[in-house]
Design a protein around this motif. Structure first.
Motif, PDB file in Angstrom:
ATOM      1  N   GLU A 167       0.820  -1.209   0.000  1.00  0.00           N
ATOM      2  CA  GLU A 167       0.000   0.000   0.000  1.00  0.00           C
ATOM      3  C   GLU A 167       0.856   1.262   0.000  1.00  0.00           C
ATOM      4  O   GLU A 167       0.435   2.300  -0.500  1.00  0.00           O
ATOM      5  N   SER A 168       2.059   1.202   0.572  1.00  0.00           N
ATOM      6  CA  SER A 168       2.900   2.395   0.618  1.00  0.00           C
ATOM      7  C   SER A 168       3.278   2.876  -0.766  1.00  0.00           C
ATOM      8  O   SER A 168       3.454   4.062  -1.016  1.00  0.00           O
ATOM      9  N   ALA A 169       3.408   1.914  -1.726  1.00  0.00           N
ATOM     10  CA  ALA A 169       3.796   2.282  -3.089  1.00  0.00           C
ATOM     11  C   ALA A 169       2.719   3.083  -3.797  1.00  0.00           C
ATOM     12  O   ALA A 169       2.999   3.819  -4.730  1.00  0.00           O
ATOM     13  N   ALA A 170       1.464   2.952  -3.344  1.00  0.00           N
ATOM     14  CA  ALA A 170       0.351   3.608  -4.025  1.00  0.00           C
ATOM     15  C   ALA A 170       0.446   5.126  -3.936  1.00  0.00           C
ATOM     16  O   ALA A 170       0.006   5.837  -4.834  1.00  0.00           O
ATOM     17  N   ASP A 171       1.004   5.657  -2.832  1.00  0.00           N
ATOM     18  CA  ASP A 171       1.065   7.100  -2.644  1.00  0.00           C
ATOM     19  C   ASP A 171       2.467   7.658  -2.849  1.00  0.00           C
ATOM     20  O   ASP A 171       2.720   8.820  -2.602  1.00  0.00           O
ATOM     21  N   SER A 172       3.401   6.811  -3.273  1.00  0.00           N
ATOM     22  CA  SER A 172       4.766   7.269  -3.490  1.00  0.00           C
ATOM     23  C   SER A 172       4.834   8.099  -4.762  1.00  0.00           C
ATOM     24  O   SER A 172       3.925   8.057  -5.592  1.00  0.00           O
ATOM     25  N   PRO A 173       5.906   8.883  -4.937  1.00  0.00           N
ATOM     26  CA  PRO A 173       6.030   9.677  -6.166  1.00  0.00           C
ATOM     27  C   PRO A 173       5.960   8.781  -7.397  1.00  0.00           C
ATOM     28  O   PRO A 173       6.336   7.608  -7.337  1.00  0.00           O
ATOM     29  N   PRO A 174       5.487   9.324  -8.514  1.00  0.00           N
ATOM     30  CA  PRO A 174       5.363   8.496  -9.721  1.00  0.00           C
ATOM     31  C   PRO A 174       6.708   7.978 -10.178  1.00  0.00           C
ATOM     32  O   PRO A 174       7.735   8.644 -10.017  1.00  0.00           O
ATOM     33  N   SER A 175       6.709   6.780 -10.735  1.00  0.00           N
ATOM     34  CA  SER A 175       7.934   6.228 -11.304  1.00  0.00           C
ATOM     35  C   SER A 175       8.355   7.082 -12.494  1.00  0.00           C
ATOM     36  O   SER A 175       7.581   7.895 -13.011  1.00  0.00           O
ATOM     37  N   ALA A 176       9.595   6.865 -12.929  1.00  0.00           N
ATOM     38  CA  ALA A 176      10.087   7.618 -14.086  1.00  0.00           C
ATOM     39  C   ALA A 176       9.226   7.364 -15.314  1.00  0.00           C
ATOM     40  O   ALA A 176       8.935   8.284 -16.088  1.00  0.00           O
ATOM     41  N   SER A 177       8.788   6.105 -15.500  1.00  0.00           N
ATOM     42  CA  SER A 177       7.951   5.791 -16.665  1.00  0.00           C
ATOM     43  C   SER A 177       6.590   6.447 -16.564  1.00  0.00           C
ATOM     44  O   SER A 177       6.068   6.980 -17.552  1.00  0.00           O
ATOM     45  N   ALA A 178       5.985   6.425 -15.371  1.00  0.00           N
ATOM     46  CA  ALA A 178       4.666   7.049 -15.193  1.00  0.00           C
ATOM     47  C   ALA A 178       4.741   8.557 -15.429  1.00  0.00           C
ATOM     48  O   ALA A 178       3.857   9.148 -16.060  1.00  0.00           O
ATOM     49  N   ALA A 179       5.802   9.186 -14.930  1.00  0.00           N
ATOM     50  CA  ALA A 179       5.965  10.630 -15.124  1.00  0.00           C
ATOM     51  C   ALA A 179       6.154  10.956 -16.600  1.00  0.00           C
ATOM     52  O   ALA A 179       5.600  11.943 -17.113  1.00  0.00           O
ATOM     53  N   LEU A 180       6.938  10.133 -17.291  1.00  0.00           N
ATOM     54  CA  LEU A 180       7.166  10.360 -18.719  1.00  0.00           C
ATOM     55  C   LEU A 180       5.872  10.195 -19.509  1.00  0.00           C
ATOM     56  O   LEU A 180       5.555  11.011 -20.390  1.00  0.00           O
ATOM     57  N   LEU A 181       5.095   9.154 -19.205  1.00  0.00           N
ATOM     58  CA  LEU A 181       3.827   8.935 -19.904  1.00  0.00           C
ATOM     59  C   LEU A 181       2.858  10.080 -19.649  1.00  0.00           C
ATOM     60  O   LEU A 181       2.153  10.524 -20.558  1.00  0.00           O
ATOM     61  N   ASP A 182       2.815  10.555 -18.412  1.00  0.00           N
ATOM     62  CA  ASP A 182       1.934  11.677 -18.079  1.00  0.00           C
ATOM     63  C   ASP A 182       2.335  12.926 -18.866  1.00  0.00           C
ATOM     64  O   ASP A 182       1.477  13.661 -19.375  1.00  0.00           O
ATOM     65  N   LYS A 183       3.632  13.140 -19.003  1.00  0.00           N
ATOM     66  CA  LYS A 183       4.124  14.287 -19.776  1.00  0.00           C
ATOM     67  C   LYS A 183       3.741  14.147 -21.245  1.00  0.00           C
ATOM     68  O   LYS A 183       3.349  15.124 -21.893  1.00  0.00           O
ATOM     69  N   ALA A 184       3.826  12.916 -21.782  1.00  0.00           N
ATOM     70  CA  ALA A 184       3.495  12.677 -23.190  1.00  0.00           C
ATOM     71  C   ALA A 184       2.007  12.864 -23.444  1.00  0.00           C
ATOM     72  O   ALA A 184       1.598  13.445 -24.454  1.00  0.00           O
ATOM     73  N   VAL A 185       1.178  12.373 -22.529  1.00  0.00           N
ATOM     74  CA  VAL A 185      -0.278  12.495 -22.682  1.00  0.00           C
ATOM     75  C   VAL A 185      -0.704  13.959 -22.664  1.00  0.00           C
ATOM     76  O   VAL A 185      -1.612  14.371 -23.400  1.00  0.00           O
TER      77      VAL A 185
END
Length: 514
Positions: A167-185
């Motif tokens: 559960e701790s991972a759910a609120d941690s900062p986004p991974s590098a891949s998630a941040a990159l995908l969010d930037k692309a979207v």
């Protein structure tokens, strides 16, 4: 029970009608009734006729979304609708697909929904699940990190319990891949995110290259994106653009050209290592122009510590090369005084898209090869980069990479068409693996013979092939792979590759019946 996201239009224009009429609507207002569309190809044909100016890859993405809306989503499944005020609505699907020809444009393709919550704040949903909802697509499934169970709790209690294991991972900062995908979207439509292929790969967790590339392609697809050029043919130093392929028809979805995004058929070509997969093939190169002096050529080669210097004409096209070898050969006859006297007239030049394995012998014979892209020299590869043994060392991994990707595609297609479920796949695995497999991408090669053992699982692939023969072949391939991981790949003989080559021939020939 499965969990889905259905968006309410690029500007949220279908949001209020969704709540007032207790529906979800798919958009695509120009598209007629799809009730009689039995599968993806029927939908593709209808979309192509309605939207002839859109790229085939975009059409394929839309066909997949409408297939889910028309066929795959079932009564009883849960649905999340992201609102333009950043709140979330959660409901349960209560009816099959219906087409209303006289409805307001955008509200013709509908399914009835019982809305349980229409104004949930985003804070009640853990960050990892919110990132899963960030796709550009209108209709997509939430599959990762126990999403269906978590959305069910969200429906029942108005809060997300988080992933079961950590559960701790759910609120941690986004991974590098998630941040990159969010930037692309969220990049402007006319300014898509661009980066080097190696930068893209580095944003994902490390692992076997085939697994990383497969994961990147899957994550891009889930976000309604694709890489241009395709990451399976681009070099590590190539510039990649992350383009939209999943947004609804309109200004948010560019009408991409085939040059920008190849047709979907390009994905089904045999995967292979290409010349531009070597870093030096696109790392740039020092050159000299026709008409310059021999003294300058020698000085540049000594200063830069290089052994091969391309000679370019006034248009920047390759017309020869100067090497220490060519200079030495000239000295055997007489002391050269001009650049022309030491210039090799026909140096080896390879297109970056050439198959690397097929070019190894030429590179080894010449000692080097210049690499070009549309007649522009982009780099050089030498026998220091790739030796005569390179083909023996790499070919087994190339074949295994293609084999695993084709197997994953067959299972993904069966899952998407509703012929197979994740539980059916998990039921064939060892107990310690069941929770770790959330998609075909998580399977090992050795698990495929077990996954394809039950008749229902095999029938779901809709393939004209003998089940036992395919399973026996995959078992041999898994054994070969295990041996390859533990021994020196340079000792691999042609006979050792036969099981993998045979399995690939079968998979390349298999075509779904419907």
């Amino acid at each position: 029970m499965r969990a889905w996201v259905v968006r309410a239009g690029t500007e949220g224009e279908r949001e209020e009608p969704a709540f007032e009429q207790s529906i979800i609507a798919a958009g695509w207002p120009e598209l007629g009734d799809i009730t009689k569309a039995e599968g993806r190809e029927d939908l593709r044909a209808l979309l192509t006729k309605t939207y002839p100016d859109y790229n085939r890859r975009v059409i394929g993405n839309w066909a997949g979304q409408l297939l889910r809306f028309r066929h795959v989503m079932k009564v009883g499944d849960l649905v999340v609708l992201p609102r333009r005020n950043r709140q979330l609505a959660v409901g349960r699907i209560m009816g099959d697909y219906v087409f209303h020809p006289d409805a307001v444009p955008g509200l013709q393709h509908i399914r009835r929904v019982e809305w349980k919550h229409t104004a949930l704040e985003r804070q009640v949903v853990k960050q990892d699940l919110l990132y899963s909802m960030g796709s550009l697509m209108t209709v997509f499934e939430l599959r990762r990190a126990n999403a269906s169970e978590r959305v069910a709790t969200l429906f029942d209690h108005g809060a997300d319990p988080g992933p079961a294991e950590d559960e701790s991972a759910a609120d941690s900062p986004p991974s590098a891949s998630a941040a990159l995908l969010d930037k692309a979207v969220n990049a402007p439509v006319d300014q898509p995110l661009s980066l080097k292929l190696h930068e893209l790969i580095e944003a994902w967790p490390t692992g076997r290259m085939s697994s990383v590339l497969t994961q990147i392609e899957a994550d891009l697809h889930d976000q309604g994106l694709t890489a241009s050029p395709l990451i399976t043919v681009a070099g590590l130093q190539s510039t990649i653009k992350l383009l939209r392929t999943g947004a609804e028809p309109g200004p948010e979805q560019p009408q991409l050209t085939t040059d920008e995004v190849p047709d979907e058929e390009a994905e089904h070509e045999p995967l292979t290592y290409r010349v531009n997969h070597l870093a030096t093939a696109a790392s740039g190169i020092t050159s000299i122009r026709i008409g310059e002096t021999l003294k300058r050529a020698i000085t540049v080669m000594a200063q830069k510590n290089i052994s091969q210097l391309p000679v370019l004409d006034e248009h920047g096209r390759l017309c020869g090369a100067v090497t220490w070898e060519s200079i030495g050969e000239s000295l055997l006859h007489r002391a050269p005084t001009t650049l022309a006297e030491v210039t090799v007239r026909s140096p080896l030049s390879l297109d970056g898209q050439s198959k690397l394995l097929a070019s190894i012998d030429q590179i080894h014979e010449r000692g080097y090869a210049f690499v070009h892209d549309k007649h522009v020299i982009t780099g050089i590869i030498t026998t220091a980069d790739v030796t005569a043994q390179f083909g023996t060392r790499v070919e087994p991994f190339v074949l295994l990479e293609e084999l695993e990707q084709r197997l994953r595609r067959l299972l993904h297609q069966a899952l998407e068409n509703g012929h197979l479920t994740l539980e059916q796949i998990r039921s064939t695995l060892q107990s310690n693996r069941k929770k770790r497999v959330n998609s075909p991408d998580d399977l090992t090669l050795g698990e495929y013979p077990y996954v394809l053992a039950p008749k229902d699982n095999w029938d779901a692939l809709k393939c004209n092939a003998d089940q036992q023969t395919v399973r026996d072949s995959l078992t041999e391939c898994a054994k070969f792979r295990n041996e390859l991981m533990h021994f020196d790949p340079t000792s691999t003989q042609e006979r050792d590759l036969a099981p993998v080559q045979g399995a690939l021939k079968m998979l390349r020939a298999l075509h779904p019946i419907d």
